[in-house]
Design an enzyme around this catalytic site. Structure first.
Site, PDB file in Angstrom:
ATOM      1  N   GLU A  25      -8.632   4.417  11.630  1.00  0.00           N
ATOM      2  CA  GLU A  25      -7.635   4.462  12.693  1.00  0.00           C
ATOM      3  C   GLU A  25      -7.669   5.851  13.317  1.00  0.00           C
ATOM      4  O   GLU A  25      -8.159   6.802  12.718  1.00  0.00           O
ATOM      5  CB  GLU A  25      -6.238   4.138  12.155  1.00  0.00           C
ATOM      6  CG  GLU A  25      -5.797   4.997  10.985  1.00  0.00           C
ATOM      7  CD  GLU A  25      -4.478   4.535  10.387  1.00  0.00           C
ATOM      8  OE1 GLU A  25      -3.480   4.522  11.138  1.00  0.00           O
ATOM      9  OE2 GLU A  25      -4.452   4.187   9.182  1.00  0.00           O
ATOM     10  N   ASP A  35       0.876  -1.175   0.000  1.00  0.00           N
ATOM     11  CA  ASP A  35       0.000   0.000   0.000  1.00  0.00           C
ATOM     12  C   ASP A  35       0.904   1.213   0.000  1.00  0.00           C
ATOM     13  O   ASP A  35       1.962   1.222   0.634  1.00  0.00           O
ATOM     14  CB  ASP A  35      -0.980  -0.007   1.178  1.00  0.00           C
ATOM     15  CG  ASP A  35      -0.303  -0.041   2.533  1.00  0.00           C
ATOM     16  OD1 ASP A  35      -0.202   1.015   3.182  1.00  0.00           O
ATOM     17  OD2 ASP A  35       0.112  -1.138   2.956  1.00  0.00           O
TER      18      ASP A  35
END
Length: 259
Positions: free
Chosen positions: A144, A57
């Site tokens: 998150e 990623d």
């Protein structure tokens, strides 16, 4: 630590949660993976090398990526940061999106969620910036805490976190025809009981196998390092494993790729 593996000799965990082991299918050709890690971990039990399908990623921090070189080093997929909140686009997204496609690397986009902006606004922003293209991976919702944000450090109650996530996921599913995957971290997972959402998940666990960090979790992707080194990527990069064999990966793609 260099990982260069012929996967036909490995045992790996099954695709749905990694709770059982099964040999790599003998009719799948071997893949050589050449990765390094500047801060390797000696995982107890099954480590990343138990899985044949790995990917990265990436965002603007990685600079310009040579996806052909990364593919030849063993990168099988790439999730690319697209948007953040309701008004930010990663400046490298468009270039990464096009370059990954040219290199034949399966690619998808992810959105970093802000809890100070309504989910409907964020979903519309993602849709405005991420094309619906056949064969792309399902979108990812990155959940998150962001304590370093200059504009949003709000932490709503767990029930509200899940409610907002569900609304965001619903909107993207209607547009792309695929339910997004949720990416999250250990503290966020536990505090907000993300398992209750019942979604496919991508879990960060850089010091232990997900079965230790997220007991009982049924996971599909494991982010096992943030200090990886791969040809074609100038700096440190996150590396992830898919929870299954190469055949499982092809089955998952056939089911989950955008049409």
């Amino acid at each position: 630590m260099i990982r260069t593996l012929a996967t036909t000799s490995l045992l790996l965990l099954a695709a749905c949660g990694g709770q059982a082991t099964a040999p790599v299918s003998p009719d799948m050709p071997p893949v050589t993976r050449a990765f390094t890690d500047t801060d390797p971990v000696d995982f107890r039990g099954p480590g990343p090398d138990a899985y044949p399908v790995h990917g990265i990623d990436a965002a603007r921090y990685q600079g310009r990526i040579d996806f052909r070189a990364a593919r030849d080093a063993g990168v099988g997929f790439a999730y690319l940061k697209a948007t953040e909140g309701g008004d930010r686009v990663d400046e490298a997204f468009a270039g990464n999106w096009a370059a990954a496609a040219r290199a034949g690397v399966a690619r998808g986009a992810y959105h970093f969620y802000y809890f100070c902006t309504p989910p409907e606004v964020q979903a519309r922003w993602f849709i405005a910036n991420v094309p619906k293209q056949t064969g792309s991976l399902p979108p990812v919702l990155d959940l998150e805490w962001n304590p370093f944000s200059p504009t949003c450090t709000h932490r709503p109650p767990a029930a509200e976190v899940r409610a907002q996530a569900d609304r965001f996921l619903d909107i993207l599913e209607r547009h792309y025809g695929q339910r997004p995957v949720i990416y999250t971290t250990p503290d966020f997972w536990e505090r907000n009981d993300i398992a209750r959402l019942g979604e496919e998940v991508w879990l960060r666990s850089t010091a232990a196998h997900p079965s230790e960090t997220y007991p009982g979790a049924d996971w599909h992707f494991w982010q096992y390092t943030g200090t990886g080194r791969i040809r074609g990527v100038a700096g440190p990069v996150d590396i992830n494993a898919f929870a299954g064999s190469r055949r499982d990966w092809q089955i998952w793609l056939a089911r989950r790729a955008i049409r």
